[in-house]
Design a protein around this motif. Structure first.
Motif, mmCIF file in Angstrom:
data_model
loop_
_atom_site.group_PDB
_atom_site.id
_atom_site.type_symbol
_atom_site.label_atom_id
_atom_site.label_comp_id
_atom_site.label_asym_id
_atom_site.label_seq_id
_atom_site.Cartn_x
_atom_site.Cartn_y
_atom_site.Cartn_z
ATOM 1 N N ASP A 39 0.828 -1.207 0.000
ATOM 2 C CA ASP A 39 0.000 0.000 0.000
ATOM 3 C C ASP A 39 0.864 1.260 0.000
ATOM 4 O O ASP A 39 0.538 2.249 -0.660
ATOM 5 C CB ASP A 39 -0.921 0.027 1.223
ATOM 6 C CG ASP A 39 -2.051 -0.981 1.155
ATOM 7 O OD1 ASP A 39 -2.101 -1.781 0.192
ATOM 8 O OD2 ASP A 39 -2.879 -0.976 2.080
ATOM 9 N N ILE A 40 1.963 1.217 0.733
ATOM 10 C CA ILE A 40 2.879 2.361 0.790
ATOM 11 C C ILE A 40 3.552 2.547 -0.567
ATOM 12 O O ILE A 40 3.698 3.674 -1.055
ATOM 13 C CB ILE A 40 3.909 2.178 1.921
ATOM 14 C CG1 ILE A 40 3.184 2.132 3.276
ATOM 15 C CG2 ILE A 40 4.957 3.297 1.891
ATOM 16 C CD1 ILE A 40 4.044 1.691 4.431
ATOM 17 N N GLU A 41 3.934 1.440 -1.201
ATOM 18 C CA GLU A 41 4.545 1.513 -2.535
ATOM 19 C C GLU A 41 3.557 2.082 -3.554
ATOM 20 O O GLU A 41 3.928 2.910 -4.387
ATOM 21 C CB GLU A 41 5.021 0.127 -2.968
ATOM 22 C CG GLU A 41 6.190 -0.387 -2.168
ATOM 23 C CD GLU A 41 6.517 -1.845 -2.447
ATOM 24 O OE1 GLU A 41 5.672 -2.562 -3.049
ATOM 25 O OE2 GLU A 41 7.616 -2.276 -2.060
ATOM 26 N N THR A 42 2.293 1.655 -3.491
ATOM 27 C CA THR A 42 1.269 2.167 -4.403
ATOM 28 C C THR A 42 1.056 3.659 -4.180
ATOM 29 O O THR A 42 0.944 4.430 -5.138
ATOM 30 C CB THR A 42 -0.054 1.396 -4.217
ATOM 31 O OG1 THR A 42 0.175 0.023 -4.500
ATOM 32 C CG2 THR A 42 -1.154 1.934 -5.122
ATOM 33 N N LEU A 67 4.554 15.847 0.552
ATOM 34 C CA LEU A 67 5.968 15.781 0.929
ATOM 35 C C LEU A 67 6.352 14.346 1.276
ATOM 36 O O LEU A 67 7.407 13.855 0.854
ATOM 37 C CB LEU A 67 6.255 16.707 2.108
ATOM 38 C CG LEU A 67 7.690 16.707 2.620
ATOM 39 C CD1 LEU A 67 8.667 17.153 1.531
ATOM 40 C CD2 LEU A 67 7.808 17.614 3.830
ATOM 41 N N LEU A 68 5.498 13.642 1.998
ATOM 42 C CA LEU A 68 5.759 12.240 2.319
ATOM 43 C C LEU A 68 5.871 11.419 1.043
ATOM 44 O O LEU A 68 6.786 10.609 0.892
ATOM 45 C CB LEU A 68 4.657 11.673 3.213
ATOM 46 C CG LEU A 68 4.736 10.177 3.501
ATOM 47 C CD1 LEU A 68 6.047 9.828 4.205
ATOM 48 C CD2 LEU A 68 3.540 9.724 4.318
ATOM 49 N N GLN A 74 12.137 8.983 -3.332
ATOM 50 C CA GLN A 74 13.570 9.247 -3.465
ATOM 51 C C GLN A 74 14.375 7.971 -3.257
ATOM 52 O O GLN A 74 14.098 7.184 -2.368
ATOM 53 C CB GLN A 74 14.022 10.301 -2.449
ATOM 54 C CG GLN A 74 13.493 11.669 -2.748
ATOM 55 C CD GLN A 74 13.958 12.697 -1.740
ATOM 56 O OE1 GLN A 74 14.596 12.380 -0.751
ATOM 57 N NE2 GLN A 74 13.623 13.943 -2.005
ATOM 58 N N ARG A 75 15.385 7.802 -4.093
ATOM 59 C CA ARG A 75 16.285 6.656 -3.983
ATOM 60 C C ARG A 75 17.300 6.930 -2.867
ATOM 61 O O ARG A 75 17.828 8.031 -2.762
ATOM 62 C CB ARG A 75 17.019 6.420 -5.293
ATOM 63 C CG ARG A 75 17.973 5.228 -5.222
ATOM 64 C CD ARG A 75 18.623 4.909 -6.521
ATOM 65 N NE ARG A 75 17.789 4.291 -7.531
ATOM 66 C CZ ARG A 75 17.266 3.072 -7.473
ATOM 67 N NH1 ARG A 75 17.420 2.345 -6.395
ATOM 68 N NH2 ARG A 75 16.577 2.576 -8.469
ATOM 69 N N VAL A 76 17.535 5.923 -2.057
ATOM 70 C CA VAL A 76 18.522 6.010 -0.982
ATOM 71 C C VAL A 76 19.504 4.871 -1.174
ATOM 72 O O VAL A 76 19.114 3.702 -1.206
ATOM 73 C CB VAL A 76 17.850 5.891 0.410
ATOM 74 C CG1 VAL A 76 18.888 5.926 1.507
ATOM 75 C CG2 VAL A 76 16.815 6.987 0.591
#
Length: 83
Positions: A39-42, A67-68, A74-76
Motif C-alpha cells: 500500500d505504501i509503494e502504491t 511531501l511524504l 527518493q532513492r537512498v
C-alpha cells in the motif's frame, strides 16, 4: 497524535543478507493501524491512499502528504556498513 510503532512481518533472506518488511504498524491516537508495504509503494507510485493509509493521512495536511510521497519516491543508497 501519530506514533510510529514496530515493523512487523520481517523476513530475512539469508543468502543475500537482506531484511524486508511486509507490513508497517503504527498508532493513530490509541488505534493500531497495520499498513501493508505494498500500500505504501502504491501511494508512492500513484498517490492512491488505501483504507489504512487514509486513516494515517488524516493526521496530516495535504502539503505534508505530498511531501511524504516525494520522500518515499527518493532513492537512498545503502550498504551493509550504513545499516
Amino acid at each position: 497524535m501519530l506514533t510510529l510503532g514496530l515493523v512487523s512481518g520481517v523476513g530475512l533472506v539469508l543468502g543475500e543478507g537482506a531484511i524486508a518488511a511486509e507490513r508497517v504498524t503504527t498508532f493513530v491516537d490509541a488505534v493500531e493501524v497495520s499498513i501493508p508495504v505494498e500500500d505504501i509503494e502504491t501511494f508512492a507510485r500513484e498517490g492512491t491512499l488505501s483504507e489504512p493509509l487514509t486513516l494515517v493521512a488524516s493526521q496530516f495536511d495535504d502539503q505534508q502528504i505530498q511531501l511524504l510521497r516525494q520522500v518515499l519516491r527518493q532513492r537512498v543508497n545503502l550498504n551493509s556498513q550504513t545499516l
